[in-house]
Design an enzyme around this catalytic site. Structure first.
Site, PDB file in Angstrom:
ATOM      1  N   ASN A 131      -7.313 -10.949  -3.157  1.00 30.97           N
ATOM      2  CA  ASN A 131      -7.179  -9.642  -2.521  1.00 30.97           C
ATOM      3  C   ASN A 131      -8.414  -8.804  -2.850  1.00 30.97           C
ATOM      4  OD1 ASN A 131      -5.544  -6.642  -3.449  1.00 30.97           O
ATOM      5  ND2 ASN A 131      -5.909  -7.233  -1.352  1.00 30.97           N
ATOM      6  N   GLY A 132      -8.822  -7.967  -1.886  1.00 33.00           N
ATOM      7  CA  GLY A 132      -9.908  -7.030  -2.150  1.00 33.00           C
ATOM      8  C   GLY A 132     -11.072  -7.169  -1.186  1.00 33.00           C
ATOM      9  N   GLY A 133     -11.252  -6.166  -0.319  1.00 33.56           N
ATOM     10  CA  GLY A 133     -12.442  -6.115   0.523  1.00 33.56           C
ATOM     11  C   GLY A 133     -12.534  -7.147   1.621  1.00 33.56           C
TER      12      GLY A 133
ATOM     13  N   ARG B   9      -6.570  -2.663   3.617  1.00 30.63           N
ATOM     14  CA  ARG B   9      -6.836  -1.569   4.546  1.00 30.63           C
ATOM     15  C   ARG B   9      -7.203  -2.025   5.961  1.00 30.63           C
ATOM     16  NH1 ARG B   9     -11.028   1.152   0.682  1.00 30.63           N
ATOM     17  NH2 ARG B   9     -10.928  -0.958  -0.179  1.00 30.63           N
TER      18      ARG B   9
ATOM     19  N   CYS C 132      -2.052  -1.395 -10.268  1.00 33.49           N
ATOM     20  CA  CYS C 132      -2.238  -0.003  -9.851  1.00 33.49           C
ATOM     21  C   CYS C 132      -2.875   0.808 -10.975  1.00 33.49           C
ATOM     22  CB  CYS C 132      -0.903   0.610  -9.450  1.00 33.49           C
ATOM     23  SG  CYS C 132      -1.058   2.318  -8.879  1.00 33.49           S
TER      24      CYS C 132
ATOM     25  N   HIS D  68      -6.477  -9.077  -7.322  1.00 41.63           N
ATOM     26  CA  HIS D  68      -7.344  -8.057  -6.732  1.00 41.63           C
ATOM     27  C   HIS D  68      -8.648  -8.136  -7.515  1.00 41.63           C
ATOM     28  CE1 HIS D  68      -7.889  -3.650  -5.232  1.00 41.63           C
ATOM     29  NE2 HIS D  68      -9.002  -4.346  -5.157  1.00 41.63           N
TER      30      HIS D  68
ATOM     31  N   MET E  30       0.852  -1.198   0.000  1.00 40.20           N
ATOM     32  CA  MET E  30       0.000   0.000   0.000  1.00 40.20           C
ATOM     33  C   MET E  30       0.881   1.239   0.000  1.00 40.20           C
ATOM     34  SD  MET E  30      -3.118  -1.182   2.558  1.00 40.20           S
ATOM     35  CE  MET E  30      -2.094  -2.056   3.757  1.00 40.20           C
TER      36      MET E  30
ATOM     37  N   GLN F  15       7.723  -5.231  -4.047  1.00 36.96           N
ATOM     38  CA  GLN F  15       6.880  -5.024  -5.223  1.00 36.96           C
ATOM     39  C   GLN F  15       7.520  -3.989  -6.139  1.00 36.96           C
ATOM     40  OE1 GLN F  15       3.005  -2.827  -5.616  1.00 36.96           O
ATOM     41  NE2 GLN F  15       2.203  -4.869  -6.051  1.00 36.96           N
TER      42      GLN F  15
END
Length: 353
Positions: free
Chosen positions: A214-216, A237, A103, A174, A21, A73
Site C-alpha cells: 500500500n502507498g502511492g 486515494r 494510523c 504501507h 480511509m 478495520q
C-alpha cells in the site's frame, strides 16, 4: 441483532483492495465502488473498539448487500475489547478483521493504538491471538515500515515475524514511515519516502505469508510491477478521486470477463439505492442527506470533457437540498451537452482545415 448481510460463500484473493480511509470509505462509498469492480476487496473506515463497546453498533457495522468481500478495520489495543469487537464483526458478516497498526494521528495515539503499536510487537501478537481465538475469519494487520526515526528493514521484519508467530498470515504494508510528532495524517501520507523494496524483501523472507503493498499506487503499470514482487496491492486515494480507474480490475487481475458497467449505468444503479437509503435514514438535520452519498461520486467522470460541470452540479447546495437522486442524471446530461459542443467545435475546425 439484525444483521445486514450473510457471509459470502466464495471470496476472491486479495490481489487488489481499496484502503480503509477515514471519512471516505463508508458504506455508501463501498456500495458505489462495488458497482465498478466486483472482486476488489473493500475495507471499512477504522472503527474503534470503544465505539463498538459504548456506541451504536448498528451504525458502525451495518453494511449493504453486495459489498462482499468486505473487511472491518479495528482500532484498539485492549485484548478483551478487540476480541469482543472482532466477534461482533464476524457476527455482522464481515469477511476479514484488520487491525490498524499504521494510523499516525494524535487522536489515535492518545488511545495507544494505530502506528504506535509497531513499538509493541508482542502486544500486537497477543491482540491477533485474542481475536483469532474467537473468530473463524481471517485476522490481518495493516502497518507502516517504521515509526519516527526508526525505519530500518530489520525493525519491520522483526515486527512482522513476532506477529506472524501469533497466527497472522496477511500483512498490509504501507511502505512509508509514520512520523508520530510534527506531521499531520495527510503529511504522513505524502512526506515520508516510499520504500517499496521493504515489502519486496519481506515477501522473499516470509514466502508463506501474504504480503500486500500500500502507498502511492496510482496506475495499472504500478500495480503490474508491484504484483511481480508481492501478493496484492492496496489502492488508496486514486481509487477515491478517480474511481473508474477500477473498472479494468476484474478482468485484468481476476480473469472476470463480465462486461464492465459504463459510468452512466453506474449512476442509474445508484439512484434506487439512494432512494432506499433516504427512505430509511433521511430526515434532514443529522439524518442521511443526498450529499452523504453523492459526495463519493464526484470523481466518476475524471479525465472526461465536461467533468467539471458534472462535479459542479453534484456540489450545488441548492440542488442537493432537494434530496432528489435524479440529480445524478441531470449532472450526466449536462456533461453530455458539454461533450457534444466540444465535438461540434472540433468538427468545425477540421472542416475549416
Amino acid at each position: 441483532m439484525t444483521h445486514s448481510i450473510g457471509k459470502a460463500p466464495v471470496k476472491p484473493p486479495r490481489t487488489v483492495s481499496v484502503a480503509p480511509m477515514l471519512d471516505w470509505t463508508d458504506r455508501h462509498c463501498r456500495q458505489f465502488h462495488r458497482h465498478i469492480t466486483r472482486n476488489t476487496w473493500l475495507y471499512t473506515e477504522m472503527v474503534t473498539t470503544g465505539s463498538l463497546l459504548h456506541g451504536d453498533v448498528q451504525r458502525h457495522l451495518e453494511f449493504n448487500p453486495g459489498e462482499h468481500p468486505v473487511a472491518l478495520q479495528l482500532g484498539g489495543s485492549e485484548l478483551a475489547d478487540l476480541a469482543h469487537a472482532a466477534k461482533l464483526g464476524e457476527q455482522w458478516g464481515y469477511d476479514e478483521i484488520n487491525l490498524n497498526c499504521g494510523c499516525p494521528s494524535e487522536r489515535v495515539q492518545k488511545g495507544a493504538f494505530g502506528a504506535c503499536l509497531m513499538a509493541e510487537p508482542k502486544l500486537v501478537a497477543d491482540s491477533v491471538k485474542a481475536m483469532k481465538d474467537v473468530v473463524s475469519i481471517d485476522v490481518t494487520v495493516k502497518h507502516r515500515i517504521g515509526i519516527n526515526d526508526v525505519d530500518s528493514y530489520e525493525f519491520m521484519r522483526d515486527f512482522v515475524g513476532t506477529v506472524a508467530d501469533a497466527g497472522c498470515q496477511t500483512f498490509i504494508v504501507h511502505a512509508r514511515n509514520a512520523i508520530l510528532k510534527g506531521l499531520s495524517p495527510r503529511e504522513n501520507r505524502e512526506i515520508p519516502p516510499l520504500k517499496y523494496d521493504y515489502a519486496y524483501r519481506l515477501k522473499k523472507e516470509f514466502p508463506d505469508l501474504e504480503i500486500i503493498l500500500n502507498g502511492g499506487i496510482k496506475t495499472l503499470e504500478d500495480m503490474d510491477l508491484h504484483l511481480q514482487h508481492v501478493d496484492g496491492v492496496m489502492i488508496g486515494r486514486e481509487a477515491y478521486h478517480n474511481p473508474y480507474f477500477m473498472a479494468s480490475f476484474d478482468e485484468r487481475y481476476y480473469g472476470d470477463a463480465t462486461p464492465v458497467k459504463s459510468r452512466e449505468e453506474i449512476l442509474q444503479h445508484m439512484i434506487p439505492y439512494i432512494h432506499h437509503q433516504l427512505a430509511l435514514y433521511g430526515n434532514g438535520g443529522k439524518g442521511l442527506r443526498l450529499n452523504t452519498v453523492v459526495r463519493h461520486m464526484l470523481g466518476l467522470m475524471m479525465g472526461l470533457v465536461g467533468a467539471r460541470v458534472f462535479r459542479q452540479i453534484l456540489s450545488d447546495s441548492k440542488k442537493l437540498a432537494s434530496g432528489n437522486p435524479e440529480l445524478l442524471l441531470e449532472a450526466a446530461q449536462a456533461m453530455q451537452s458539454v461533450m457534444a459542443f466540444d465535438r461540434s467545435q472540433e468538427a468545425q475546425v477540421d472542416a475549416a482545415a
